[in-house]
Structures are given as structure tokens and as C-alpha cells.
Design a protein around this motif. Structure first.
Motif, mmCIF file in Angstrom:
data_model
loop_
_atom_site.group_PDB
_atom_site.id
_atom_site.type_symbol
_atom_site.label_atom_id
_atom_site.label_comp_id
_atom_site.label_asym_id
_atom_site.label_seq_id
_atom_site.Cartn_x
_atom_site.Cartn_y
_atom_site.Cartn_z
ATOM 1 N N VAL A 205 0.861 -1.234 0.291
ATOM 2 C CA VAL A 205 -0.147 0.045 0.527
ATOM 3 C C VAL A 205 1.051 0.923 0.097
ATOM 4 C CG1 VAL A 205 -1.527 -1.087 1.334
ATOM 5 C CG2 VAL A 205 0.026 0.635 2.119
ATOM 6 N N LYS A 212 4.871 1.910 -5.926
ATOM 7 C CA LYS A 212 3.983 0.419 -5.084
ATOM 8 C C LYS A 212 4.208 -0.576 -6.600
ATOM 9 C CE LYS A 212 -0.049 2.148 -4.472
ATOM 10 N NZ LYS A 212 0.632 3.414 -4.942
ATOM 11 N N ASP A 236 -4.352 -2.751 -8.953
ATOM 12 C CA ASP A 236 -4.255 -1.926 -8.557
ATOM 13 C C ASP A 236 -4.915 -1.622 -10.582
ATOM 14 O OD1 ASP A 236 -4.821 1.214 -10.166
ATOM 15 O OD2 ASP A 236 -2.028 0.974 -9.754
ATOM 16 N N THR A 289 -1.462 -2.429 -5.100
ATOM 17 C CA THR A 289 -3.336 -1.857 -4.628
ATOM 18 C C THR A 289 -2.669 -0.662 -4.938
ATOM 19 O OG1 THR A 289 -2.161 -1.250 -2.486
ATOM 20 C CG2 THR A 289 -3.477 -3.379 -2.626
ATOM 21 N N LEU A 303 -9.177 0.506 0.345
ATOM 22 C CA LEU A 303 -8.628 0.324 0.858
ATOM 23 C C LEU A 303 -8.265 -1.055 2.348
ATOM 24 C CD1 LEU A 303 -5.563 -0.384 0.468
ATOM 25 C CD2 LEU A 303 -4.808 0.870 1.936
ATOM 26 N N LYS A 307 -8.840 -5.218 2.472
ATOM 27 C CA LYS A 307 -7.525 -6.369 2.968
ATOM 28 C C LYS A 307 -8.970 -7.368 3.267
ATOM 29 C CE LYS A 307 -5.258 -6.366 7.469
ATOM 30 N NZ LYS A 307 -4.476 -6.115 8.627
ATOM 31 N N LEU A 321 4.264 -0.931 3.739
ATOM 32 C CA LEU A 321 3.555 0.819 3.980
ATOM 33 C C LEU A 321 5.087 1.441 2.651
ATOM 34 C CD1 LEU A 321 2.174 2.930 3.287
ATOM 35 C CD2 LEU A 321 3.395 3.746 5.946
ATOM 36 N N PHE A 338 -2.189 5.492 6.973
ATOM 37 C CA PHE A 338 -2.129 3.982 6.185
ATOM 38 C C PHE A 338 -2.227 2.953 7.066
ATOM 39 C CE2 PHE A 338 -1.449 5.994 2.705
ATOM 40 C CZ PHE A 338 -2.337 5.062 1.407
#
Length: 398
Positions: A205, A212, A236, A289, A303, A307, A321, A338
Motif C-alpha cells: 500500500v 508501489k 490497482d 493496490t 483499501l 484487506k 507501506l 495508512f
């Protein structure tokens, strides 16, 4: 009588001359169509140009081309069509060798921090102005106020007790204190193994532009180098060509990618990826993501949904992260939000070379209470390495 002979000779000459002229004219006009036929040809050429007179057929062959013909008169040689070939599968660099290479690069870009501190600490007895300059150097490196205060207090106490005036000894003390600040005892292992035979599920994330997707691709290379089987989930679904980019990363190391329709539900892609990973007995499923601003509540809620849906198949063993190290202290606010939404378990610091400040490692760990597990330096495919506290500090002081 003479007159008659002359007349006969003149007539003969005229006849012979006429015959010769007639023969020449007939030869000159031989092969020409009749006036009627000529008119028809002209009419077709002018009025019907789409039906030109038949001519020689251009078969594309030059006079010097010798082509064997079959029974039908066609070239007998076979024509082959080049099929598109799959990209060659690469052998990623082992993780153990990466940090040594990245350490040298980090030392070149971060040496100002170490040199600045050592020049002050090794100069004999320090004044209050000197200690203030040390604090400024640490704050400029994004170490953060709390860790900076702690480090300066520890250094002052040790230097006062030991009376250090030697640069080498000052370097040893600074190294020990920095390593303690970075946290050598933190668990930096990537938890990539699931329970009861389930695959490890790693959720990646971060905000937009931190890298990412590239991090997921590089992380796949790290795991493949460790001889683990990997499956990628392209969750994504909103960024154009994000799934294509991830799929390309996977193809380079022989790793499959699960993807959905553009603009589709990212949670369903994550769900399908983990489901397939369970079916195929995959070791690790990496789920990419979409980047989202931490200030957008709706996107952050989504988000959290990704999960929760993924965990209907198997527990998420790691939430990484990704933070752009060049953002400095601004990255800490992102990290906090986050962490509240998806329970971050580890940090990946990208772009830690160039203008990045090495102190962000300390600051983000203190802010989140979770370790930095990977660092990214450079643009190469294997420029992602497991973070090591001692290697990192040595690079700062190189």
C-alpha cells in the motif's frame, strides 16, 4: 516507233516505282490495328481507366531471383511466419549481494551526514554551539526531534565520561549510538509464509507516486531468488496500464499475474489472486493496490475493504507501506493514516539515494513502531534490498 518505246518505258518505271512504294508502306504499317480497332482501344483507355489493357504481370521477382516453381506455377519455397516469443526469464540477483552494492551507493549520497557529525565529534571538547550544530545536522537529515534529542543526550554523556578527543574513537561511539537508534533488534523478516499450508499474503500500500508497482515487481524478484513460488495480484485497477506493468515484471522472472477489468473492483482481484494461490500451492501472493491520498476517506475505506475481502481466503501475513524517502517528514503523516486503516507491519523506503535524507529511517520507525524492512536505491530491477541496521549506519559513516 521510238516514241512508243519511250512511252512503254515510262509506264514501266512508274509501275515499278509504285510497287516499291506500296511495299514500303505495307511493311511500315504491319502489326498496327485497323482504324476501327484503334478507336475502340482509345475509348476503353480514356473512358474506362479501371479496365486497363492487359500487360505483363509484376510478380515481385527480379531477373536475378531464381525461384523454384511448383506444378501450379507458384513459388515452391515455404514461407515462415515469425511467432512472437515470450520474454526470456531472468535470474534475479541474490538478496545477500544487493546490500553490499547498495551500501556503496548509499555511502556516496549520504556521506555528508556522517562527515558532518564526525568532524564535530572528533574535534576535542565541544561547546554548546557545537552541540547545537550537531542537532541541526541530525534534524536536516530528517531524523526527527525526539530521536535527535535522545541521540545528542547519549553522545554528550558518553563523551563527557570517556573524554574522547580522537576521531576514530568518536566514530566508534557515534556508530554504536546510531545503530541503537535505528533499532538492530527489530524483526525485519518478511513474513511470507502462511499457516496450515496457505500461501503468505503480502499487501503493498501507499500514496500515489511512491513506486508501489515497481516495488512489488522487485519484491517478486527477491522472493524468486530465494527459490519461492510467487503469484502477483494486480489490484490497482484504476491507473492506466498498471496491470500491464505488473504483468511485465512477472514475466521477466516467470511469475504469473491475476488481473481484472480496468476500473473493476480491486477487492475481487485480490480475492481471486489469493484463491488461485491456494489452489496452485503458491508460496507467496503479492497484491498490488492503487495509490491513494491518505486524506481521502473514501479511498482509505476501500483499501480496508480490499484487506477484509482478501482475508476471506487467507490471512494477510504482511502489509508493506511504501514511502518515498525524498518526502521526508511529510511521509510520516501518510504512514500514520495508512497504519490506522490496514495495520501496517513493515515499511519499504524507496528513492533513498540522491536527495533523500537517511534519518527518515529512524523517524518512520519511531512514528509507526514498525521496522523498515526494505530499501530501494536506484532504478535497476534488483535495486531493492533487505534493510540491515549495521550496514545502513556504516554507509552513513563511510
Amino acid at each position: 516507233m521510238t516514241t512508243e518505246l519511250l512511252i512503254i518505258l515510262l509506264i514501266a518505271v512508274v509501275v515499278v516505282a509504285g510497287a516499291g512504294i506500296g511495299l514500303l508502306v505495307s511493311r511500315k504499317n504491319r502489326g498496327l490495328p485497323s482504324p476501327r480497332d484503334l478507336d475502340q482501344i482509345t475509348e476503353r483507355t480514356i473512358d474506362h481507366p479501371e479496365e486497363p489493357e492487359p500487360g505483363p504481370v509484376d510478380d515481385g521477382l527480379l531477373e536475378d531471383d531464381f525461384v523454384e516453381l511448383d506444378e501450379t506455377g507458384a513459388p515452391a519455397t515455404e514461407t515462415t511466419v515469425d511467432e512472437p516469443t515470450a520474454p526470456a526469464v531472468e535470474a534475479p540477483e541474490p538478496p545477500q549481494g544487493r546490500m553490499m552494492r547498495l551500501r556503496a551507493r548509499l555511502a556516496r549520497s549520504q556521506s555528508s551526514l556522517g562527515k558532518g557529525l564526525l568532524s564535530l565529534l572528533g574535534g576535542g571538547k565541544l561547546s554548546d554551539d557545537d552541540w547545537e550544530e550537531i542537532e541541526d545536522t541530525l534534524l536536516a537529515a530528517d531524523v526527527g526531534v525526539g530521536p535527535t534529542t535522545e541521540l545528542v543526550e547519549n553522545l554528550r554523556a558518553r563523551l563527557s565520561t570517556e573524554g574522547v578527543s580522537d576521531t576514530d574513537r568518536a566514530r566508534t561511539i557515534l556508530r554504536e549510538e546510531l545503530i541503537g537508534l535505528v533499532g538492530p533488534s527489530l524483526d525485519r523478516t518478511l513474513h511470507s509464509t502462511g499457516d496450515d499450508g496457505a500461501p503468505g499474503v503480502v499487501l503493498v500500500v501507499g500514496v500515489n507516486g511512491t513506486g508501489k508497482t515497481t516495488t512489488v515487481g522487485r519484491l517478486a524478484r527477491v522472493l524468486v531468488a530465494e527459490e519461492k513460488t510467487v503469484l502477483l495480484g494486480a489490484a490497482d485497477t484504476f491507473r492506466a496500464a498498471a496491470a500491464d506493468q505488473l504483468e511485465t515484471w512477472g514475466e521477466r522472472v516467470g511469475v504469473p499475474t491475476v488481473r481484472g477489468p480496468e476500473g473493476g473492483d480491486p477487492a475481487s482481484v485480490g480475492f481471486d489472486a489469493v484463491k488461485r494461490g491456494i489452489t496452485e500451492g503458491t508460496d507467496v501472493v503479492l497484491v498490488d493496490t492503487a495509490g491513494r491520498l491518505h486524506t481521502k476517506a473514501g479511498l482509505m475505506d476501500e483499501l480496508g475493504k480490499v484487506k477484509r475481502v482478501v482475508e476471506k481466503q487467507a490471512p494477510v501475513t504482511e502489509v508493506l507501506l511504501v514511502i518515498d524517502a525524498t518526502t521526508g517528514q511529510n511521509g510520516l503523516t501518510q504512514a500514520r493514516v495508512f497504519s490506522e486503516v490496514v495495520d501496517v507491519t513493515g515499511v519499504v523506503l524507496t528513492k533513498l539515494d540522491g536527495t533523500a535524507k537517511g534519518g527518515i529511517v529512524v523517524a518512520v520507525q519511531r512514528e509507526l513502531g514498525v521496522p523498515v524492512k526494505f530499501v530501494g536505491l536506484g532504478e535497476g530491477a534488483d535495486d531493492l534490498a533487505p534493510f540491515d541496521a549495521e550496514e545502513f549506519v556504516d554507509a552513513l559513516l563511510a
